[in-house]
Design a protein around this motif. Structure first.
Motif, PDB file in Angstrom:
ATOM      1  N   VAL A 204     -72.903  29.749  33.083  1.00  0.00           N
ATOM      2  CA  VAL A 204     -73.429  28.606  32.328  1.00  0.00           C
ATOM      3  C   VAL A 204     -74.321  27.739  33.208  1.00  0.00           C
ATOM      4  CG1 VAL A 204     -72.784  26.483  31.106  1.00  0.00           C
ATOM      5  CG2 VAL A 204     -71.473  28.590  30.746  1.00  0.00           C
ATOM      6  N   LEU A 205     -75.473  27.364  32.654  1.00  0.00           N
ATOM      7  CA  LEU A 205     -76.436  26.481  33.317  1.00  0.00           C
ATOM      8  C   LEU A 205     -76.841  25.407  32.319  1.00  0.00           C
ATOM      9  CD1 LEU A 205     -78.260  25.946  35.817  1.00  0.00           C
ATOM     10  CD2 LEU A 205     -79.962  27.434  34.743  1.00  0.00           C
ATOM     11  N   LYS A 206     -76.585  24.141  32.660  1.00  0.00           N
ATOM     12  CA  LYS A 206     -76.927  23.022  31.774  1.00  0.00           C
ATOM     13  C   LYS A 206     -78.184  22.344  32.313  1.00  0.00           C
ATOM     14  CE  LYS A 206     -72.986  20.706  31.860  1.00  0.00           C
ATOM     15  NZ  LYS A 206     -71.975  19.704  31.411  1.00  0.00           N
ATOM     16  N   ARG A 207     -79.266  22.407  31.540  1.00  0.00           N
ATOM     17  CA  ARG A 207     -80.531  21.803  31.939  1.00  0.00           C
ATOM     18  C   ARG A 207     -81.349  21.453  30.696  1.00  0.00           C
ATOM     19  NH1 ARG A 207     -78.217  21.875  36.057  1.00  0.00           N
ATOM     20  NH2 ARG A 207     -78.864  22.589  38.134  1.00  0.00           N
ATOM     21  N   ASN A 208     -82.171  20.415  30.823  1.00  0.00           N
ATOM     22  CA  ASN A 208     -83.215  20.111  29.835  1.00  0.00           C
ATOM     23  C   ASN A 208     -82.677  19.967  28.411  1.00  0.00           C
ATOM     24  OD1 ASN A 208     -85.033  20.402  32.009  1.00  0.00           O
ATOM     25  ND2 ASN A 208     -85.271  22.588  31.604  1.00  0.00           N
ATOM     26  N   GLY A 209     -81.490  19.346  28.295  1.00  0.00           N
ATOM     27  CA  GLY A 209     -80.941  19.089  26.972  1.00  0.00           C
ATOM     28  C   GLY A 209     -80.316  20.289  26.304  1.00  0.00           C
ATOM     29  N   ASN A 234     -76.178  18.651  22.242  1.00  0.00           N
ATOM     30  CA  ASN A 234     -75.534  17.788  21.250  1.00  0.00           C
ATOM     31  C   ASN A 234     -74.806  18.565  20.158  1.00  0.00           C
ATOM     32  OD1 ASN A 234     -76.510  15.302  22.396  1.00  0.00           O
ATOM     33  ND2 ASN A 234     -78.537  15.836  21.581  1.00  0.00           N
ATOM     34  N   SER A 235     -74.872  19.886  20.212  1.00  0.00           N
ATOM     35  CA  SER A 235     -74.266  20.696  19.154  1.00  0.00           C
ATOM     36  C   SER A 235     -72.779  20.921  19.413  1.00  0.00           C
ATOM     37  CB  SER A 235     -74.986  22.037  19.051  1.00  0.00           C
ATOM     38  OG  SER A 235     -74.809  22.791  20.246  1.00  0.00           O
ATOM     39  N   ASP A 236     -72.113  21.444  18.424  1.00  0.00           N
ATOM     40  CA  ASP A 236     -70.713  21.814  18.547  1.00  0.00           C
ATOM     41  C   ASP A 236     -70.644  23.170  19.236  1.00  0.00           C
ATOM     42  OD1 ASP A 236     -68.061  22.507  18.326  1.00  0.00           O
ATOM     43  OD2 ASP A 236     -67.997  22.429  16.127  1.00  0.00           O
ATOM     44  N   LEU A 237     -70.215  23.195  20.484  1.00  0.00           N
ATOM     45  CA  LEU A 237     -70.225  24.439  21.246  1.00  0.00           C
ATOM     46  C   LEU A 237     -69.201  25.445  20.741  1.00  0.00           C
ATOM     47  CD1 LEU A 237     -70.717  23.103  24.873  1.00  0.00           C
ATOM     48  CD2 LEU A 237     -72.423  23.647  23.131  1.00  0.00           C
ATOM     49  N   LEU A 238     -68.263  24.975  19.909  1.00  0.00           N
ATOM     50  CA  LEU A 238     -67.282  25.878  19.324  1.00  0.00           C
ATOM     51  C   LEU A 238     -67.720  26.413  17.959  1.00  0.00           C
ATOM     52  CD1 LEU A 238     -63.998  24.003  20.278  1.00  0.00           C
ATOM     53  CD2 LEU A 238     -64.950  26.056  21.347  1.00  0.00           C
ATOM     54  N   ASP A 239     -68.936  26.116  17.584  1.00  0.00           N
ATOM     55  CA  ASP A 239     -69.525  26.661  16.354  1.00  0.00           C
ATOM     56  C   ASP A 239     -70.490  27.771  16.756  1.00  0.00           C
ATOM     57  OD1 ASP A 239     -70.848  27.289  14.050  1.00  0.00           O
ATOM     58  OD2 ASP A 239     -71.347  25.223  13.507  1.00  0.00           O
ATOM     59  N   PRO A 240     -70.196  29.036  16.434  1.00  0.00           N
ATOM     60  CA  PRO A 240     -71.073  30.125  16.850  1.00  0.00           C
ATOM     61  C   PRO A 240     -72.521  29.951  16.388  1.00  0.00           C
ATOM     62  CG  PRO A 240     -68.979  31.000  16.105  1.00  0.00           C
ATOM     63  CD  PRO A 240     -68.968  29.527  15.785  1.00  0.00           C
ATOM     64  N   SER A 241     -72.713  29.234  15.279  1.00  0.00           N
ATOM     65  CA  SER A 241     -74.083  29.035  14.786  1.00  0.00           C
ATOM     66  C   SER A 241     -74.890  28.088  15.664  1.00  0.00           C
ATOM     67  CB  SER A 241     -74.053  28.526  13.344  1.00  0.00           C
ATOM     68  OG  SER A 241     -73.530  27.208  13.289  1.00  0.00           O
ATOM     69  N   ASP A 310     -91.360  25.076  27.759  1.00  0.00           N
ATOM     70  CA  ASP A 310     -90.440  24.620  26.713  1.00  0.00           C
ATOM     71  C   ASP A 310     -89.060  24.284  27.259  1.00  0.00           C
ATOM     72  OD1 ASP A 310     -89.365  27.094  27.263  1.00  0.00           O
ATOM     73  OD2 ASP A 310     -89.539  27.879  25.216  1.00  0.00           O
ATOM     74  N   GLY A 311     -88.910  24.304  28.580  1.00  0.00           N
ATOM     75  CA  GLY A 311     -87.650  23.905  29.187  1.00  0.00           C
ATOM     76  C   GLY A 311     -86.616  25.006  29.318  1.00  0.00           C
ATOM     77  N   THR A 312     -86.995  26.250  29.015  1.00  0.00           N
ATOM     78  CA  THR A 312     -86.080  27.375  29.151  1.00  0.00           C
ATOM     79  C   THR A 312     -86.286  28.058  30.496  1.00  0.00           C
ATOM     80  OG1 THR A 312     -87.647  28.860  28.041  1.00  0.00           O
ATOM     81  CG2 THR A 312     -85.988  27.755  26.669  1.00  0.00           C
ATOM     82  N   PRO A 313     -85.241  28.678  31.033  1.00  0.00           N
ATOM     83  CA  PRO A 313     -85.394  29.343  32.327  1.00  0.00           C
ATOM     84  C   PRO A 313     -86.152  30.648  32.210  1.00  0.00           C
ATOM     85  CG  PRO A 313     -83.178  29.686  31.484  1.00  0.00           C
ATOM     86  CD  PRO A 313     -83.857  28.741  30.524  1.00  0.00           C
TER      87      PRO A 313
END
Length: 323
Positions: A204-209, A234-241, A310-313
């Motif tokens: 897991v890498l947390k960056r750019n929102g 900001n999403s629900d990480l336990l929601d697969p969607s 776009d802030g993606t690696p």
């Protein structure tokens, strides 16, 4: 458009014959390293104030497999985490020394150490991390987000064809899951199902929102590669969607650079904190005699990550050997 990387002065391979590498930079300024050893019989730790220094740092064996029973064979993919003032090692182990029967009989286990330096002190066995199935499971990682600790792992669902899928759950404590256990990804694309249908080795890498979760797919030879899931912070990480999946590998074999089967990665940062770094294993040759799992030459490698507009690696391609 891609932001160009600075160069990093790290030799590749960094550490030979260490697969499933995990490098973690702690608040004490040290980098800590662990990985699968070719004998699959123990867990080693080493530390250094620099990443390159890990190559020569003494390896300390902190735990050895049992003579029999549920932690007696095929010790795979340890990870070291600091949680609430203590150290934890997550790893997978099988029930038997007979690899023909034990190869896919892994479960996940946890060790705990309260010492300031995890190369010292006593490692206590906290037992198996229990999930809703008693089935092949491995490659656990953990991360915290907004006060909640999550556990991500690979497991075989008896009702789904294939070898392993990715799951996520909240944690009650560093060795116990709580609440729902949700499937985030199953092997669905052709590149995830070569040899074996595999999603494993999440990082897991947390960056750019956003929260980026890489994982590895297919069998462990030249077809092994990395995929990626992405969620808004900001999403629900336990929601697969909440998670979107890249339809193509994000890191794969480079014939030109003679780097084969890159994967089972982790993330760390450069000494000055200015660069995000990708840590992974790969081989420098394609032809393997016998089962790729027992070819010892998956070496630990490190390279800098680029960032797209776009802030993606952007992981690019595995860089060639420099030594």
């Amino acid at each position: 458009m891609i932001h160009e990387n600075k160069q990093i002065n790290i030799q590749n391979p960094l550490i030979e014959q260490r697969a499933d590498p995990w490098i973690y930079k702690h608040t004490d300024g040290y980098y800590y390293f662990t990985a699968s050893v070719p004998e699959y019989d123990r867990i080693e730790l080493r530390r250094s104030l620099t990443i390159q220094g890990l190559a020569e740092a003494p390896a300390v064996t902190v735990w050895r497999k049992h003579e029999s029973g549920c932690m007696s064979a095929n010790i795979w993919a340890p990870e070291l985490h600091a949680v609430d003032g203590k150290w934890y090692i997550y790893f997978a182990a099988a029930h038997t020394s007979d690899t023909r029967d034990g190869l896919f009989d892994h479960r996940m286990f946890v060790l705990e150490n309260a010492a300031e330096n995890p190369l010292e002190g006593n490692w206590m066995e906290k037992g198996q991390v229990k999930t809703k199935w008693e089935s092949f499971s491995l490659d656990a990682t953990t991360f915290e987000h907004r006060g909640v600790r999550y556990y991500v792992w690979a497991q075989k669902d008896p009702n789904i064809p294939g070898n392993s899928n990715l799951y996520i759950s909240r944690m009650e404590n560093p060795w116990t899951l709580s609440g729902e256990q949700l499937c985030l990804s199953i092997p669905e694309y052709d590149w995830e199902k070569i040899g074996f249908s595999v999603n494993e080795g999440a990082a897991v890498l947390k960056r750019n929102g956003r929260i980026f979760m890489t994982y590895s797919a297919s069998s462990t030879g030249e077809h092994y590669c990395m995929g990626m899931l992405t969620a808004d912070e900001n999403s629900d990480l336990l929601d697969p969607s909440s998670w979107s999946k890249s339809p193509v590998p994000v890191f794969a074999t480079s014939e030109v650079n003679r780097q084969y089967g890159p994967g089972h990665n982790s993330f760390t940062v450069s000494e000055d904190g200015s660069l995000d770094l990708l840590v992974y294993h790969a081989r420098s040759y394609k032809e393997i005699e016998g089962d790729p799992l027992y070819d010892p030459n998956r070496h630990t490698r490190v390279q800098a990550i680029s960032w797209n507009e776009d802030g993606t690696p952007n992981f690019g391609v595995p860089r060639p050997d420099t030594r």
